[in-house]
Design a protein around this motif. Structure first.
Motif, PDB file in Angstrom:
ATOM      1  N   SER A 335       0.524  -1.306   0.281  1.00  0.00           N
ATOM      2  CA  SER A 335      -0.028   0.053  -0.039  1.00  0.00           C
ATOM      3  C   SER A 335       1.184   1.331  -0.570  1.00  0.00           C
ATOM      4  CB  SER A 335      -1.278  -0.122   1.237  1.00  0.00           C
ATOM      5  OG  SER A 335      -1.790  -1.344   1.346  1.00  0.00           O
ATOM      6  N   ALA A 336       1.811   1.501   0.555  1.00  0.00           N
ATOM      7  CA  ALA A 336       3.321   2.369   0.511  1.00  0.00           C
ATOM      8  C   ALA A 336       3.889   2.462  -0.915  1.00  0.00           C
ATOM      9  CB  ALA A 336       4.194   1.951   2.185  1.00  0.00           C
ATOM     10  N   LEU A 337       4.252   1.176  -1.367  1.00  0.00           N
ATOM     11  CA  LEU A 337       5.028   1.648  -2.173  1.00  0.00           C
ATOM     12  C   LEU A 337       3.970   1.539  -3.536  1.00  0.00           C
ATOM     13  CD1 LEU A 337       7.505  -0.995  -1.836  1.00  0.00           C
ATOM     14  CD2 LEU A 337       8.179   0.635  -1.833  1.00  0.00           C
ATOM     15  N   PHE A 338       2.431   1.139  -3.173  1.00  0.00           N
ATOM     16  CA  PHE A 338       1.856   1.561  -4.965  1.00  0.00           C
ATOM     17  C   PHE A 338       0.921   2.288  -3.820  1.00  0.00           C
ATOM     18  CE2 PHE A 338       4.890  -1.607  -5.794  1.00  0.00           C
ATOM     19  CZ  PHE A 338       6.107  -1.194  -7.308  1.00  0.00           C
ATOM     20  N   PRO A 339       0.111   3.262  -3.838  1.00  0.00           N
ATOM     21  CA  PRO A 339      -0.648   3.599  -3.245  1.00  0.00           C
ATOM     22  C   PRO A 339      -2.350   3.899  -3.756  1.00  0.00           C
ATOM     23  CG  PRO A 339       1.491   5.055  -3.307  1.00  0.00           C
ATOM     24  CD  PRO A 339       1.484   4.154  -4.308  1.00  0.00           C
ATOM     25  N   LYS A 340      -1.716   3.545  -4.740  1.00  0.00           N
ATOM     26  CA  LYS A 340      -3.283   3.502  -5.322  1.00  0.00           C
ATOM     27  C   LYS A 340      -4.212   2.112  -5.820  1.00  0.00           C
ATOM     28  CE  LYS A 340      -3.725   7.738  -7.272  1.00  0.00           C
ATOM     29  NZ  LYS A 340      -4.015   8.591  -6.225  1.00  0.00           N
ATOM     30  N   TRP A 341      -2.679   1.070  -4.910  1.00  0.00           N
ATOM     31  CA  TRP A 341      -3.856  -0.174  -4.810  1.00  0.00           C
ATOM     32  C   TRP A 341      -3.793  -0.598  -3.466  1.00  0.00           C
ATOM     33  CZ3 TRP A 341       0.722  -2.227  -8.451  1.00  0.00           C
ATOM     34  CH2 TRP A 341       0.479  -2.157  -9.769  1.00  0.00           C
ATOM     35  N   ALA A 342      -3.393   0.765  -2.802  1.00  0.00           N
ATOM     36  CA  ALA A 342      -4.085   0.394  -0.652  1.00  0.00           C
ATOM     37  C   ALA A 342      -5.600  -0.714  -0.997  1.00  0.00           C
ATOM     38  CB  ALA A 342      -4.366   1.563  -0.484  1.00  0.00           C
ATOM     39  N   TYR A 432      20.517  -5.047   8.720  1.00  0.00           N
ATOM     40  CA  TYR A 432      19.803  -4.097   7.573  1.00  0.00           C
ATOM     41  C   TYR A 432      18.987  -3.115   7.662  1.00  0.00           C
ATOM     42  CZ  TYR A 432      21.785  -8.637   6.004  1.00  0.00           C
ATOM     43  OH  TYR A 432      22.588  -8.862   4.362  1.00  0.00           O
ATOM     44  N   ARG A 433      17.736  -3.333   8.565  1.00  0.00           N
ATOM     45  CA  ARG A 433      16.953  -2.788   8.775  1.00  0.00           C
ATOM     46  C   ARG A 433      17.711  -0.697   9.082  1.00  0.00           C
ATOM     47  NH1 ARG A 433      13.547  -6.155  10.812  1.00  0.00           N
ATOM     48  NH2 ARG A 433      11.861  -7.266   9.277  1.00  0.00           N
ATOM     49  N   LEU A 434      18.541  -0.605   9.846  1.00  0.00           N
ATOM     50  CA  LEU A 434      19.341   0.335  10.330  1.00  0.00           C
ATOM     51  C   LEU A 434      20.034   0.994   9.060  1.00  0.00           C
ATOM     52  CD1 LEU A 434      20.770  -0.291  13.683  1.00  0.00           C
ATOM     53  CD2 LEU A 434      19.037   1.306  12.979  1.00  0.00           C
ATOM     54  N   ILE A 435      20.104   0.215   8.170  1.00  0.00           N
ATOM     55  CA  ILE A 435      20.827   0.706   7.068  1.00  0.00           C
ATOM     56  C   ILE A 435      19.829   0.465   5.912  1.00  0.00           C
ATOM     57  CG2 ILE A 435      22.631   0.101   4.596  1.00  0.00           C
ATOM     58  CD1 ILE A 435      23.768  -2.211   6.780  1.00  0.00           C
ATOM     59  N   ASP A 436      19.592   0.350   5.707  1.00  0.00           N
ATOM     60  CA  ASP A 436      17.660   0.975   4.790  1.00  0.00           C
ATOM     61  C   ASP A 436      16.831   2.606   5.207  1.00  0.00           C
ATOM     62  OD1 ASP A 436      18.842  -1.708   3.305  1.00  0.00           O
ATOM     63  OD2 ASP A 436      16.514  -3.127   4.342  1.00  0.00           O
ATOM     64  N   GLY A 437      17.471   1.738   6.121  1.00  0.00           N
ATOM     65  CA  GLY A 437      15.812   3.408   6.714  1.00  0.00           C
ATOM     66  C   GLY A 437      14.807   3.116   6.933  1.00  0.00           C
ATOM     67  N   PRO A 438      13.519   4.012   7.239  1.00  0.00           N
ATOM     68  CA  PRO A 438      12.647   4.002   7.554  1.00  0.00           C
ATOM     69  C   PRO A 438      12.024   2.841   6.437  1.00  0.00           C
ATOM     70  CG  PRO A 438      13.198   6.053   6.993  1.00  0.00           C
ATOM     71  CD  PRO A 438      14.286   5.532   6.892  1.00  0.00           C
ATOM     72  N   ALA A 439      10.832   2.033   7.564  1.00  0.00           N
ATOM     73  CA  ALA A 439      10.409   1.240   6.580  1.00  0.00           C
ATOM     74  C   ALA A 439       9.183   2.040   5.482  1.00  0.00           C
ATOM     75  CB  ALA A 439       8.830   0.631   7.519  1.00  0.00           C
ATOM     76  N   PRO A 440       8.654   1.132   4.457  1.00  0.00           N
ATOM     77  CA  PRO A 440       8.168   2.182   2.984  1.00  0.00           C
ATOM     78  C   PRO A 440       6.949   2.594   3.865  1.00  0.00           C
ATOM     79  CG  PRO A 440       8.045   0.266   2.703  1.00  0.00           C
ATOM     80  CD  PRO A 440       8.978  -0.167   4.193  1.00  0.00           C
ATOM     81  N   SER A 441       6.220   3.941   3.874  1.00  0.00           N
ATOM     82  CA  SER A 441       4.746   4.404   4.323  1.00  0.00           C
ATOM     83  C   SER A 441       4.473   5.500   3.360  1.00  0.00           C
ATOM     84  CB  SER A 441       5.762   5.684   5.400  1.00  0.00           C
ATOM     85  OG  SER A 441       6.746   6.720   5.468  1.00  0.00           O
ATOM     86  N   SER A 442       3.116   5.432   3.372  1.00  0.00           N
ATOM     87  CA  SER A 442       1.981   5.660   2.473  1.00  0.00           C
ATOM     88  C   SER A 442       2.089   7.329   1.994  1.00  0.00           C
ATOM     89  CB  SER A 442       0.993   5.540   2.933  1.00  0.00           C
ATOM     90  OG  SER A 442       0.269   6.626   2.127  1.00  0.00           O
ATOM     91  N   PRO A 443       2.457   7.551   1.410  1.00  0.00           N
ATOM     92  CA  PRO A 443       2.337   8.988   0.993  1.00  0.00           C
ATOM     93  C   PRO A 443       1.689  10.204   1.790  1.00  0.00           C
ATOM     94  CG  PRO A 443       2.682   8.271  -1.164  1.00  0.00           C
ATOM     95  CD  PRO A 443       1.897   6.893  -0.053  1.00  0.00           C
ATOM     96  N   GLU A 444      -0.071   9.183   1.763  1.00  0.00           N
ATOM     97  CA  GLU A 444      -0.773   9.958   2.471  1.00  0.00           C
ATOM     98  C   GLU A 444      -1.138   9.659   4.101  1.00  0.00           C
ATOM     99  OE1 GLU A 444      -2.704   7.306  -0.171  1.00  0.00           O
ATOM    100  OE2 GLU A 444      -2.138   8.790  -1.889  1.00  0.00           O
ATOM    101  N   ALA A 445      -0.232   8.741   4.525  1.00  0.00           N
ATOM    102  CA  ALA A 445       0.030   8.426   5.934  1.00  0.00           C
ATOM    103  C   ALA A 445       0.396   9.424   6.837  1.00  0.00           C
ATOM    104  CB  ALA A 445       1.120   7.410   6.429  1.00  0.00           C
TER     105      ALA A 445
END
Ligand SMILES: Cc1cc2nc3c(=O)[nH]c(=O)nc-3n(C[C@H](O)[C@H](O)[C@H](O)COP(=O)(O)OP(=O)(O)OC[C@H]3O[C@@H](n4cnc5c(N)ncnc54)[C@H](O)[C@@H]3O)c2cc1C
Length: 445
Positions: A335-342, A432-445
């Motif tokens: 949903s975060a990476l492809f918001p229109k399919w949430a 890995y999570r620290l290196i990758d940065g924040p988890a994907p988050s929806s632009p609307e969130a």
């Protein structure tokens, strides 16, 4: 077969019930009584089946024992990315450790592996719903753009063409998501893994390989220069042995294997069929298989029937509750990476086991000091092509030829405190999570 490192759920049918690639009904015989073959293969995924096919084609008598049905393991439930891969170390570190020429030779085997799958599909007329001219890497944050550019330079030195796509070019090409840039690498293609593995199994059987399903090997003993594989319903005696159990291995079949592999769960979620309007609204119309630049990456592709598949790793618990959590996480990421399919329903979720090694390299070589016994394993979640190639190499070894590459032959080291090695994943995933940065988050969130 008790010494496996996950909860029973990971080794049960429950983990694959919702897989969209069911294993076709086929009357595979079971091992019954005591039989003899020249070569015994344990495991009916791509590694074992490719070994069986190549041996049978050379006129070698071979019997393969599979716990469930051919393709039941990772080979019948993966994402279908037939791409370069097999290690997690990366070209630069491999070149540092083995030298530039060895690293190049190893990379060439990855390309050979893709070509081998293509050739097998053609030769055996396996219709595996192929699509995708190469693969697409997508920068998940601005800092990753320079990584894509460096990757393009490195690929150029290896003779592989790629095209860097700045952010605005992505939308023009039907690759709209929340990504910063892309790199289209013209290597590999996507396929239906269920159709491929079944086709491979049928090809091996037609070539003369004796494939037995529902025949789990619980013990291996040695008698007068032969290996004796013990299953519930009989024994198989053979002078040569190939072990092809990868993520579904047990620490005691054989004991040498204990701690020399780290099974890891990979998980896939698939949407219902998307309408043309929904696809246009998101702007993801490409049929390229794609993945983002995270260490705990998301891999995804639009399937030929217009359902969207997304997979990821990063879970340690293989309990039903752990699986529910992972299902929820992929749904949130989608949903975060492809918001229109949430809003889109995602009726299918399943998981399976891949395998890592301590050195982050795939292995093709002897089983310790055992004579005439080899294994191929640890493809680091990218084994569709590499395991097929490994199977062909294992067949060569069993026929007395040399095989593999210097990198593949690097001895398989044991993880320290092998019985507790699953706990290392906590630290690895956190890092890995620290290196990758924040988890994907929806632009609307
Ligand atoms: C969800 C998921 C997504 C993936 N996506 C991709 C992808 O898109 N691209 C890619 O390149 N790779 C992918 N992979 C990895 C790829 O599927 C594997 O690397 C590959 O299938 C390994 O093949 P294999 O034959 O070595 O092992 P497997 O296919 O796992 O086969 C091992 C077999 O051994 C059998 N077995 C185990 N123990 C015994 C025993 N004692 N007796 C008899 N039989 C036994 C098991 O039942 C199993 O069928 C994915 C994996 C998963 C789980």
């Amino acid at each position: 077969m008790t010494r496996r490192i996950y909860e029973p759920y990971a080794y049960s049918d429950a983990a694959r019930t919702e897989c969209i690639w069911p294993l076709p009904d086929h009357p595979w015989p079971q091992l019954n009584g005591d039989i003899v073959s020249e070569v015994a293969v344990i495991g009916g995924g791509y590694t074992g089946l490719s070994a069986a096919l190549h041996l049978a084609q050379s006129g070698v008598s071979i019997t393969l024992l599979e716990s469930e049905k051919p393709g039941w393991g990772a080979s019948g439930r993966n994402g279908g990315f037939c791409c370069v891969g097999g290690d997690k170390l990366g070209f630069t570190k491999i070149a540092k450790r083995f030298g530039n020429e060895a690293a190049k030779a190893y990379f060439a085997t990855q390309c050979d592996a893709i070509n081998l799958v293509r050739k097998l599909l053609e030769t055996h007329e396996i219709d595996a719903d192929t699509h995708s001219d190469g693969e697409l890497q997508l920068a998940h944050r601005p800092q990753a753009i320079s990584d894509l550019k460096s990757e393009a330079e490195q690929l150029k030195t290896l003779g592989v063409s790629s095209q860097f796509l700045p952010g605005d070019a992505l939308a023009e090409r039907g690759m709209s998501g929340t990504f910063q840039a892309g790199l289209h690498v013209r290597l590999g293609f996507a396929l239906n893994p269920g159709k491929y593995v079944f086709g491979l199994a049928r090809a091996a059987q037609s070539a003369g390989a004796d494939i037995r399903a529902h025949s789990p090997v619980t013990r291996i003993t040695r008698e007068g220069g032969s290996y004796v594989l013990h299953a519930r319903t009989g024994t198989l005696r053979a002078k040569k042995l190939i072990l092809a159990t990868n993520g579904y291995s047990s620490d005691d079949v054989p004991n040498w294997l204990r701690g020399r592999y780290m099974p890891l769960q990979s998980n896939i979620l698939v949407t219902r069929v998307l309408s043309d309007e929904e696809i246009a609204a998101q702007g993801w119309t490409t049929d390229l298989m794609a993945y983002d630049t995270r260490n705990l990456l998301h891999y995804f592709r639009m399937l030929p029937g217009k359902r969207f598949l997304m997979g990821t790793r990063g879970n340690i618990s293989a309990s039903p509750q752990g699986q529910r959590q992972m299902r929820g996480q992929i749904k949130r990421d989608l949903s975060a990476l492809f918001p229109k399919w949430a809003h889109v329903e995602t009726p299918n979720f399943w998981s399976g086991l891949v395998s890592l090694s301590r050195d982050l390299l795939p292995y093709i070589g002897p089983i310790g000091r055992w004579e005439n016994a080899w294994t191929g394993m640890n493809y680091h979640g990218n084994g569709l092509a590499m395991s097929t190639w490994a199977g062909a190499q294992l067949a060569q070894l069993a026929m007395g030829e040399t095989a593999g590459s210097q990198v593949h032959q690097s001895p398989l080291k044991r993880f320290p405190m092998a019985g507790f090695r699953r706990n290392y994943l906590h630290a690895a995933f956190l890092g890995y999570r620290l290196i990758d940065g924040p988890a994907p988050s929806s632009p609307e969130a």
